[in-house]
Design a protein around this motif. Sequence first.
Motif, PDB file in Angstrom:
ATOM      1  N   SER A 232       0.825  -1.204   0.000  1.00 49.16           N
ATOM      2  CA  SER A 232       0.000   0.000   0.000  1.00 49.16           C
ATOM      3  C   SER A 232       0.863   1.260   0.000  1.00 49.16           C
ATOM      4  N   TYR A 233       1.863   1.277   0.849  1.00 52.62           N
ATOM      5  CA  TYR A 233       2.758   2.433   0.948  1.00 52.62           C
ATOM      6  C   TYR A 233       3.478   2.675  -0.382  1.00 52.62           C
ATOM      7  N   GLY A 234       3.969   1.607  -0.991  1.00 52.64           N
ATOM      8  CA  GLY A 234       4.679   1.736  -2.259  1.00 52.64           C
ATOM      9  C   GLY A 234       3.783   2.236  -3.381  1.00 52.64           C
ATOM     10  N   LEU A 235       2.538   1.733  -3.446  1.00 50.21           N
ATOM     11  CA  LEU A 235       1.605   2.170  -4.483  1.00 50.21           C
ATOM     12  C   LEU A 235       1.235   3.644  -4.319  1.00 50.21           C
ATOM     13  N   ILE A 236       1.136   4.097  -3.078  1.00 49.32           N
ATOM     14  CA  ILE A 236       0.841   5.515  -2.841  1.00 49.32           C
ATOM     15  C   ILE A 236       2.009   6.387  -3.281  1.00 49.32           C
ATOM     16  N   LEU A 237       3.227   5.956  -2.962  1.00 43.12           N
ATOM     17  CA  LEU A 237       4.404   6.700  -3.414  1.00 43.12           C
ATOM     18  C   LEU A 237       4.438   6.790  -4.934  1.00 43.12           C
ATOM     19  N   LEU A 238       4.052   5.714  -5.595  1.00 40.89           N
ATOM     20  CA  LEU A 238       4.146   5.658  -7.051  1.00 40.89           C
ATOM     21  C   LEU A 238       3.037   6.448  -7.737  1.00 40.89           C
ATOM     22  N   PHE A 239       1.793   6.216  -7.326  1.00 43.18           N
ATOM     23  CA  PHE A 239       0.663   6.768  -8.071  1.00 43.18           C
ATOM     24  C   PHE A 239       0.075   8.050  -7.479  1.00 43.18           C
ATOM     25  N   LYS A 240       0.253   8.273  -6.164  1.00 44.34           N
ATOM     26  CA  LYS A 240      -0.373   9.440  -5.549  1.00 44.34           C
ATOM     27  C   LYS A 240       0.608  10.573  -5.280  1.00 44.34           C
ATOM     28  N   GLN A 241       1.846  10.232  -4.898  1.00 38.67           N
ATOM     29  CA  GLN A 241       2.790  11.257  -4.480  1.00 38.67           C
ATOM     30  C   GLN A 241       3.943  11.441  -5.452  1.00 38.67           C
ATOM     31  N   GLY A 242       4.175  10.488  -6.338  1.00 39.80           N
ATOM     32  CA  GLY A 242       5.260  10.608  -7.308  1.00 39.80           C
ATOM     33  C   GLY A 242       6.639  10.676  -6.674  1.00 39.80           C
ATOM     34  N   ASP A 243       6.776  10.074  -5.495  1.00 41.80           N
ATOM     35  CA  ASP A 243       8.058  10.089  -4.787  1.00 41.80           C
ATOM     36  C   ASP A 243       8.868   8.867  -5.225  1.00 41.80           C
TER      37      ASP A 243
END
Length: 358
Positions: free
Chosen positions: A309-320
Motif C-alpha cells: 500500500s505504501y509503495g503504491l501511494i508513493l508511485l501513483f499518488k505522491q510521485g516520490d
Amino acid sequence: MITIVAIIIACFFAMNIGASGTAAAMGPAYGSGAIPKKRNAMLLVGVFAFLGALAGGEVVRTIGSGIIPSSIVDVELVIIIIGAACLSLFIANLLGIPLSTSEVVVGAIVGAGIAYQSLFFDKLIVIVSFWVIIPIVAFLLAYVFGLIVRKVEKKYPDLTGKGKWRKPLVILLIISGCMEAYAAGMNNVANAVGPLVGAGILDITPAILLGGFFVAMGALFLGGRVLETNGKRITKLSLLQGSTVSLTGGSLVITASMFGLPVPLTQVTTSAIIGIGTVDGGMRLWQKSILKQIMKVWVVSPLFSLVLSYGLILLFKQGDYYSLFVLISVLIATAGVYSMYQAARRERRTTYDEGAGI
C-alpha cells in the motif's frame, strides 16, 4: 468510472474474505464429519456470514475512519488500500492458507497513514493488542475446555459421536459453526466495504448489504481449499471438540465486533483448534509443517500489505520515486538475506542428516 472500479475491487475482496472465512467458521464441522459434504459447509457459512454482516456496522466505522482520518481518504486511495489487501489475501487463498483479512486490510490502511503521516496510533495500538490477546485467550480456553471434553468423553464414550448421542452432537456442532459464520460476517465484511464508507462512496447500510452478498458468494465458490486446511490438515476433531472450537472462536469475535474491533477470526479459530489438538497430541502438533506455514503467513501478511500500500501511494499518488526506489531496494535486500538464511539452514540440515546416517 473510477468509483465503479473501487466498488468492483471491494466486491472481489469481499469474495476472497468469504473464501478465507469459510475455513474459520465451518472447518471444525467439516473436519469432524458433522457436515461430510464440502459444498454444504460452504453454503451454510455463506448464508450466516451474510446475516452477520447486517450487524457489523461498528466494525465498518472503525475500518472507515477509526485508523486514519476520513479527510485523506478519496476514491484513488480506496483502490490502493483494497487492492493491496486483496492481492495479499488472494495469494494466500491460492496457497490454501487461512489468512486474516483484518490483518491485511489494517496493514494496508496503516501503509496509507504512514504515507500521509496521519495515523490514529492510540486506536491502532488497541487493535494490534487484541490481535495478540484474543488468539492467546482462544488457545487457553480451548485447551482448558479440551481437557474437560477429553475427561467427559472417556467417562461417557457415547459422547465421542459413535453412539446414540451422535445426532444431537452433530446438530450442536452445526449450530456452533453457523454461529461462528455469523461472527465472520459481523467482523470481516467491514474489511471490504469499510474504506468505501470512509471515502463517502457508499453509506453503511448499502455497503454492508453489498459486502455481505459477495462474502457469501466467495464462501460458496472459492472456499474449498482453505476449508480443507482448517478442517483436516491441522488435527482431527471429535464432534464435541469441534463444537468447543466454534463456540470459543465465535463468542470471542462477536464480543470484539460489538466494540468495533476488527480481529483475526482465522487466527482465533486456528488457535482454538491448536489448543484442542495440544490436549490430544501434546507438543508434537506444533511440529507439523502446515502450522509453521500458517504462522509465517500471519506475521508476513500485514507487513506485506502495508509495504504494498505504501509503495503504491508513493508511485501513483505522491510521485516520490526516490523513496520508492529505496523501499524496493530494502525489500530486495531483505529477501536476499532471508534466502541465504534458508539456504544455510537446509545445508546444515543436510549435513546433520548425512552425519547421522539418515
